[in-house]
Design a protein around this motif. Structure first.
Motif, short mmCIF file in Angstrom:
data_model
loop_
_atom_site.label_atom_id
_atom_site.label_comp_id
_atom_site.label_asym_id
_atom_site.label_seq_id
_atom_site.Cartn_x
_atom_site.Cartn_y
_atom_site.Cartn_z
N ASP A 21 9.03 11.50 58.85
CA ASP A 21 10.06 12.35 58.25
C ASP A 21 11.32 12.35 59.11
O ASP A 21 12.44 12.27 58.60
CB ASP A 21 9.56 13.79 58.09
N VAL A 22 11.14 12.40 60.43
CA VAL A 22 12.28 12.39 61.36
C VAL A 22 12.98 11.03 61.30
O VAL A 22 14.21 10.96 61.27
CB VAL A 22 11.84 12.72 62.80
N LEU A 29 21.11 9.81 58.06
CA LEU A 29 22.30 10.20 58.82
C LEU A 29 23.06 8.98 59.32
O LEU A 29 24.30 8.93 59.26
CB LEU A 29 21.90 11.10 60.00
N LEU A 30 22.33 7.98 59.79
CA LEU A 30 22.96 6.75 60.28
C LEU A 30 23.71 6.04 59.16
O LEU A 30 24.85 5.61 59.33
CB LEU A 30 21.91 5.83 60.90
N GLN A 31 23.09 5.95 57.99
CA GLN A 31 23.75 5.31 56.85
C GLN A 31 25.04 6.02 56.48
O GLN A 31 26.07 5.38 56.28
CB GLN A 31 22.80 5.32 55.65
N ARG A 32 25.00 7.32 56.41
CA ARG A 32 26.21 8.08 56.07
C ARG A 32 27.29 7.94 57.14
O ARG A 32 28.47 7.84 56.84
CB ARG A 32 25.86 9.54 55.83
N LEU A 79 19.09 0.30 55.43
CA LEU A 79 20.25 1.12 55.12
C LEU A 79 21.10 0.42 54.07
O LEU A 79 21.25 -0.80 54.09
CB LEU A 79 21.13 1.32 56.37
N GLU A 80 21.66 1.19 53.13
CA GLU A 80 22.58 0.66 52.12
C GLU A 80 23.99 0.92 52.65
O GLU A 80 24.44 2.06 52.69
CB GLU A 80 22.36 1.38 50.78
#
Length: 117
Positions: A21-22, A29-32, A79-80
């Protein structure tokens, strides 16, 4: 940059019960963060934000021209990534160069690079 408030971190982590989950939260968060960083670089490059009118005296020079979506794989998961484009094809982001040094599992080739027309 100001520190992230403890309450916000607690709220983000509230649903995390396992390390998976983490990891999932970290990937989101990294993708955003990557997408926002690329968008900020494009804004600096063309001189106006997404949805704003650009140009000087009604004349538009280089303008935004959509995005290219790519899926990136690494130790952080998939990641997208949305890499913005400009009409002149002159946008060259610096994000992937610094990211390769910052995170293990980052590929050595510039996966965010766009082919030149």
């Amino acid at each position: 940059m100001e520190e992230i408030k403890r309450e916000l971190l607690d709220e983000l982590l509230a649903g995390c019960k396992t390390t998976g989950d983490v990891d999932n939260l970290y990937s989101q968060l990294l993708q955003r963060m990557i997408n926002r960083s690329l968008e900020a670089e494009m804004t600096a490059h063309v001189g106006y934000g997404r949805g704003e009118k650009g140009g000087v005296n009604g004349r538009r020079g280089n303008t935004r021209n959509g995005i290219t979506k790519k899926t990136v794989k690494g130790t952080f998961g998939e990641l997208e990534i949305e890499t913005p484009r400009d009409r002149e094809g002159s946008f060259s982001h610096s994000w992937s160069r610094s990211a390769r040094r910052a995170w293990p599992g980052w590929k050595k080739r510039s996966w965010l690079s766009m082919p030149r027309a």
